[in-house]
Design an enzyme around this catalytic site. Sequence first.
Site, PDB file in Angstrom:
ATOM      1  N   GLU A   1      34.356-102.572 -64.930  1.00 18.75           N
ATOM      2  CA  GLU A   1      35.531-102.506 -64.049  1.00 18.75           C
ATOM      3  C   GLU A   1      35.996-101.063 -63.863  1.00 18.75           C
ATOM      4  OE1 GLU A   1      36.734-104.690 -62.188  1.00 18.75           O
ATOM      5  OE2 GLU A   1      35.703-106.444 -62.954  1.00 18.75           O
TER       6      GLU A   1
ATOM      7  N   TYR B   1      45.304-104.613 -62.062  1.00 23.73           N
ATOM      8  CA  TYR B   1      44.047-105.229 -61.647  1.00 23.73           C
ATOM      9  C   TYR B   1      43.053-105.314 -62.810  1.00 23.73           C
ATOM     10  CZ  TYR B   1      39.281-105.496 -60.280  1.00 23.73           C
ATOM     11  OH  TYR B   1      37.973-105.859 -60.264  1.00 23.73           O
TER      12      TYR B   1
ATOM     13  N   ASP C   1      42.017-106.999 -55.583  1.00 20.87           N
ATOM     14  CA  ASP C   1      41.479-105.669 -55.288  1.00 20.87           C
ATOM     15  C   ASP C   1      41.317-105.588 -53.763  1.00 20.87           C
ATOM     16  OD1 ASP C   1      39.253-107.170 -54.700  1.00 20.87           O
ATOM     17  OD2 ASP C   1      37.856-106.008 -55.916  1.00 20.87           O
TER      18      ASP C   1
END
Length: 330
Positions: free
Chosen positions: A49, A132, A150
């Site tokens: 990520e 996020y 996102d």
Amino acid sequence: MTLEHGNVMTADPEARRRFKRSLLHWYRQNRRDLPWHQDQDPYRIWLSEVMLQQTRVAAVTEYYARFLKKFPSLEKLASAREASVLALWSGLGYYRRARMLHKAARIVVREHAGKFPNTAEYLRHLPGIGRYTAAAIASIAFDEPIAVVDGNVERVLQRLLGQSIDGEELWSSAEALLNRQHPGDHNQAMMELGATVCLPRQPLCLHCPVSAWCLTRGEVQSPGTSIRQMKREVRYALSSRKGSVFLVKRGKKVSLMPGFWELPEVSVATPRAKPWLTLRHSITVTNYTVQVIRRRPSPGADGTWVQSSRLSGLPLTGLARKILNAAGLI
Ligand code: SF4
């Protein structure tokens, strides 16, 4: 295909269940074969990520594999020197991500006995982990029923609902559609749908698993803002001798990439020498034309002769790495 179910936000519970099932089924059949897609290990998910923020998938896969080879666990990362972490990140850009990753790894080892916090709320206390990323790790690694938003999810939601929503409204819409039994796969499905089917310019609605619930089928484009790219010309000197190359280290206090090594910059105002190499390099909104001149360092110039064998372990700027690669020095 006809619009069978209308607005999924106001559809009856059974229609919403069908929407979620359809999306999940599509994802499990069609997800790209990416190294982090089948993983539930929080360290690996976190790394992917962080690397994927502001960087394309194609660029990340190689870095991801190399990083995990060198730092296969959180403990290994925590015990590494920052310079080694930055060296492996070199070329991926946005180096603050790597520093924060390293800092957070040390905190998890020191304050949580190496065990990752398992809720989004706790994850957000770690450096570099925002809303996020916390939701992505918590839902994928720990099955916490929490939605992610996102850029891809934002586009899918706006098209599905036919509205240009933003901010908290986006998060609450994502939350309302979340498959709470399979939050990790659902979140990845929404992101994957945006990345591979609900594309920014030309959505592939004929292949979309949720087109029956989509109010726009791609007809409404969110207003795009075109960013004006700037152009700049820069010049660098490449000096090498007996297996060493002359480099300078950026100061600790500079705002961009402090502590990174690069080639000495030469003023573009100096008389033009024939460049040994000309290349293009882009950083955010600036397109650089880079000329590399081969010449000896001027007497008393700031810098150090660095052995080529040490280069791969040094945090180099992406541009320096590109030039040294072209020169066959790394
Ligand atoms: S139908 Fe088209 S616009 Fe709607 S979500 Fe699917 S791909 Fe996107």
